[in-house]
Design a protein around this motif. Structure first.
Motif, PDB file in Angstrom:
ATOM      1  N   GLU A   1       0.393   9.279   4.282  1.00 22.50           N
ATOM      2  CA  GLU A   1      -1.363   8.294   4.934  1.00 22.50           C
ATOM      3  C   GLU A   1      -1.967   9.090   4.569  1.00 22.50           C
ATOM      4  O   GLU A   1      -3.523   7.723   4.339  1.00 22.50           O
ATOM      5  CB  GLU A   1      -0.914   8.666   6.522  1.00 22.50           C
ATOM      6  CG  GLU A   1       0.424   8.979   7.098  1.00 22.50           C
ATOM      7  CD  GLU A   1       0.602   8.676   8.201  1.00 22.50           C
ATOM      8  OE1 GLU A   1      -0.097   9.423   8.334  1.00 22.50           O
ATOM      9  OE2 GLU A   1       1.806   8.784   8.694  1.00 22.50           O
TER      10      GLU A   1
ATOM     11  N   GLN B   1       1.434   6.844  -6.703  1.00 24.74           N
ATOM     12  CA  GLN B   1       0.207   8.354  -7.081  1.00 24.74           C
ATOM     13  C   GLN B   1       1.148   9.071  -6.866  1.00 24.74           C
ATOM     14  O   GLN B   1       0.652  10.306  -7.990  1.00 24.74           O
ATOM     15  CB  GLN B   1      -0.973   7.529  -5.924  1.00 24.74           C
ATOM     16  CG  GLN B   1      -1.698   8.910  -5.822  1.00 24.74           C
ATOM     17  CD  GLN B   1      -2.950   8.513  -5.421  1.00 24.74           C
ATOM     18  OE1 GLN B   1      -3.155   7.332  -4.974  1.00 24.74           O
ATOM     19  NE2 GLN B   1      -4.214   8.834  -4.990  1.00 24.74           N
TER      20      GLN B   1
ATOM     21  N   ARG C   1       0.809   4.295  -2.510  1.00 23.42           N
ATOM     22  CA  ARG C   1       0.785   5.527  -2.346  1.00 23.42           C
ATOM     23  C   ARG C   1       1.634   6.140  -2.856  1.00 23.42           C
ATOM     24  O   ARG C   1       1.429   7.486  -3.824  1.00 23.42           O
ATOM     25  CB  ARG C   1       0.222   5.499  -1.102  1.00 23.42           C
ATOM     26  CG  ARG C   1       0.008   7.471  -0.608  1.00 23.42           C
ATOM     27  CD  ARG C   1      -0.602   7.696  -1.291  1.00 23.42           C
ATOM     28  NE  ARG C   1      -1.297   8.864  -0.565  1.00 23.42           N
ATOM     29  CZ  ARG C   1      -1.830  10.261  -1.706  1.00 23.42           C
ATOM     30  NH1 ARG C   1      -2.253   9.731  -2.381  1.00 23.42           N
ATOM     31  NH2 ARG C   1      -1.569  10.942  -0.655  1.00 23.42           N
TER      32      ARG C   1
ATOM     33  N   LYS D   1       1.106  -0.584   0.090  1.00 29.39           N
ATOM     34  CA  LYS D   1       0.236   0.326  -0.616  1.00 29.39           C
ATOM     35  C   LYS D   1       0.667   1.462  -0.244  1.00 29.39           C
ATOM     36  O   LYS D   1       0.641   2.223  -1.005  1.00 29.39           O
ATOM     37  CB  LYS D   1      -1.028  -0.060   1.571  1.00 29.39           C
ATOM     38  CG  LYS D   1      -2.212  -1.103   1.175  1.00 29.39           C
ATOM     39  CD  LYS D   1      -3.220  -0.916   0.180  1.00 29.39           C
ATOM     40  CE  LYS D   1      -4.348  -1.746   0.959  1.00 29.39           C
ATOM     41  NZ  LYS D   1      -5.354  -2.004  -0.829  1.00 29.39           N
TER      42      LYS D   1
ATOM     43  N   GLU E   1      -5.943   9.095   1.834  1.00 25.77           N
ATOM     44  CA  GLU E   1      -6.050   7.892   1.091  1.00 25.77           C
ATOM     45  C   GLU E   1      -6.274   8.688   0.040  1.00 25.77           C
ATOM     46  O   GLU E   1      -7.395   9.755   0.207  1.00 25.77           O
ATOM     47  CB  GLU E   1      -6.787   7.285   1.559  1.00 25.77           C
ATOM     48  CG  GLU E   1      -6.516   6.331   2.578  1.00 25.77           C
ATOM     49  CD  GLU E   1      -5.651   4.992   1.806  1.00 25.77           C
ATOM     50  OE1 GLU E   1      -6.065   4.467   1.316  1.00 25.77           O
ATOM     51  OE2 GLU E   1      -5.032   4.244   2.868  1.00 25.77           O
TER      52      GLU E   1
END
Length: 504
Positions: A502, A440, A437, A433, A504
């Motif tokens: 952190e 992204q 991230r 994850k 989302e």
């Protein structure tokens, strides 16, 4: 890494690509040159299309070479990585090629066919060996390297040596041997650079740290024995392409718009390689390079092109089956590129031995191609490939490809069966994850490749000194990357950056 080191690394990549191109081209040239001149022959009182035997011999050689690389011990593979082994390979290829062209002068057709086996086998073995050095490269470089290493040999074998078809045999022989000499020089210089600087090995360590999302020891042990279902998928597609490769031997070859059948075959091959390269670059130029994305492109592009190639054959005879062969060649080249790209992702993610991964995948592909080749040759010898039979072949190919493709198209299946995430414990899930991230954010704020690597290491709470050790860069360079990340993401401290990560 300063400017000199970057230049040396790029030189290493260029030498590696040039060596791979020369190795792959040697096998392709021998096969294509034989295919242009071999036709029907009489043996044991019967008439045979020896060109089909030539195709089978080439496929046998590829399967033998990749199979050897897949199943020999890793210590044995390591002995093949060096100047002595590479020099022995190129000298062997030069000798085999000289005998190969001499066989044309004496019209020794069995020798021409038989020599394609060792030529292709040695090429496949050393391609798998040298790909060990390509696995650590960044995505943009990987895409270019795959395109060049698959597209340029097609251009050399079909275009350059197609133009030499009417040239004297001596000119063709010297051109082929000259290409091998270029490969020998590039390969020796590559290993000399590696011994002096080892920039590609350094990159491997950096990318290994960046993509550490799974327990490599368990995954690597599983990876050495290829999964049955994966093997079925790759083998089945290889068989379809092998059969398509032989089908034109049984079809009439009328001139299309005044163009002869050999020119049509060469044109469709070159066009297929060009279209496949364009598809590869456009498919993966943006976004993360993960297995699920690769598999998505596979069943959305390779599957319809492969099926369309089979369905078009009966409808394109009047035009010299240009459309069908172009579809088939585009699908085949793109299929090979997808396999290579998938192997690189698996190597990076699982820290697996690149030679083993590539060899297993292309052994399945080559074995399938050989099986399809043999089936097509038998069909060509036993019965006439009429439109009705060709239509049945297209339907059978559609059913088989449909079954092996759409029963394995889920993202979870792609990740688990293909070995990217066999089992995720909480830590592995968190790392994945975090990695997603960071990817992204890198895309959203247009971070450079080095900034993206630095961002992921910052997300792991590493300080500039630790990051400099991981990426083998100076602390000052890392601080420059960190400042660039802060500016682009609009944060002012490490804590603010972690809060942004952190989200989302």
């Amino acid at each position: 890494m300063d400017a000199v080191e970057i230049k040396e690394s790029r030189a290493d990549v260029a030498l590696l690509v040039a060596t791979l191109i020369c190795i792959a081209s040697s096998s392709s040239i021998a096969h294509e040159y034989a295919s242009r001149f071999l036709d029907m022959t009489v043996a044991f009182g019967a008439v045979f299309n020896i060109r089909a035997f030539s195709c089978a011999a080439h496929a046998v050689g590829l399967a033998a070479g990749f199979g050897t690389a897949a199943f020999i011990k890793r210590t044995s593979v390591s002995h093949l990585r060096g100047t002595r082994a590479l020099g022995a390979f190129f000298l062997s290829q030069i000798g085999l090629s000289a005998i190969f062209y001499a066989a044309f002068a004496f019209h020794a057709e069995p020798v021409i066919v038989a020599l394609q086996i060792p030529i292709a086998a040695l090429s496949a073995l050393f391609i798998a060996t040298m790909l060990h050095y390509a696995a650590p490269l960044p995505k943009s470089t990987v895409l270019i390297c795959i395109s060049l290493c698959i597209g340029i040999p097609a251009f050399i074998a079909q275009g350059v040596f197609g133009a030499l078809e009417t040239a004297p045999l001596a000119a063709t022989t010297m051109s082929h041997i000259g290409l091998l000499c270029v490969g020998l020089v590039c390969g020796l210089r590559f290993f000399q650079h590696q011994a002096a600087n080892a920039p590609l090995e350094t990159e491997s360590a950096a990318y290994g740290a960046q993509l550490d999302v799974e327990n490599s020891s368990n995954s690597q042990r599983a990876l050495i024995q290829p999964w049955f279902l994966v093997w079925v998928v790759v083998f089945t597609y290889g068989a379809a392409f092998g059969f398509y490769h032989v089908i034109p031997l049984g079809l009439p070859t009328p001139a299309s718009f005044g163009v002869t059948a050999p020119v049509i075959r060469i044109s469709s091959n070159l066009l297929g390689a060009g279209l496949a390269t364009a598809l590869l670059i456009s498919s993966f130029s943006s976004g993360p390079l993960v297995t699920s994305v690769i598999w998505n492109k596979f069943y959305r592009l390779v599957f319809p092109l492969a099926v369309l190639a089979g369905l078009l054959i009966p409808f394109t005879q009047a035009q010299g089956y240009l459309l069908s062969i172009t579809c088939s060649e585009t699908a085949l080249y793109y299929f090979d590129m997808i396999i290579a790209l998938g192997c690189i992702v698996i190597c990076k993610t699982l820290h697996a031995d690149a030679t083993s991964v590539f060899a297993h995948a292309f052994f399945a592909r080559s074995s399938g191609f050989l099986a399809g080749n043999i089936a097509g040759a038998i069909a060509h010898e036993i019965c006439l490939l009429l439109n009705e039979l060709i239509s049945c072949v297209g339907i059978i190919a559609f059913i088989l490809l449909f079954l092996v493709t759409f029963n394995t198209n889920g993202e979870k299946y792609a990740k688990t069966v293909w070995g990217i995430l066999p089992k995720e414990d909480p830590k592995s899930r968190f790392d994945r994850k975090l990695h997603e991230r960071c990817l992204q954010l890198a895309k959203e704020f247009q971070l450079t490749e080095r900034e993206a690597q630095t961002l992921e290491l910052l997300a792991q709470n590493k300080r500039p000194k630790e990051i400099s050790n991981d990426l083998v860069l100076s602390v000052a360079t890392i601080r420059t990357y960190v400042q660039g990340i802060y500016t682009k993401i609009d944060v002012h401290s490490h804590d603010e950056l972690l809060k942004e990560i952190e989200k989302e």
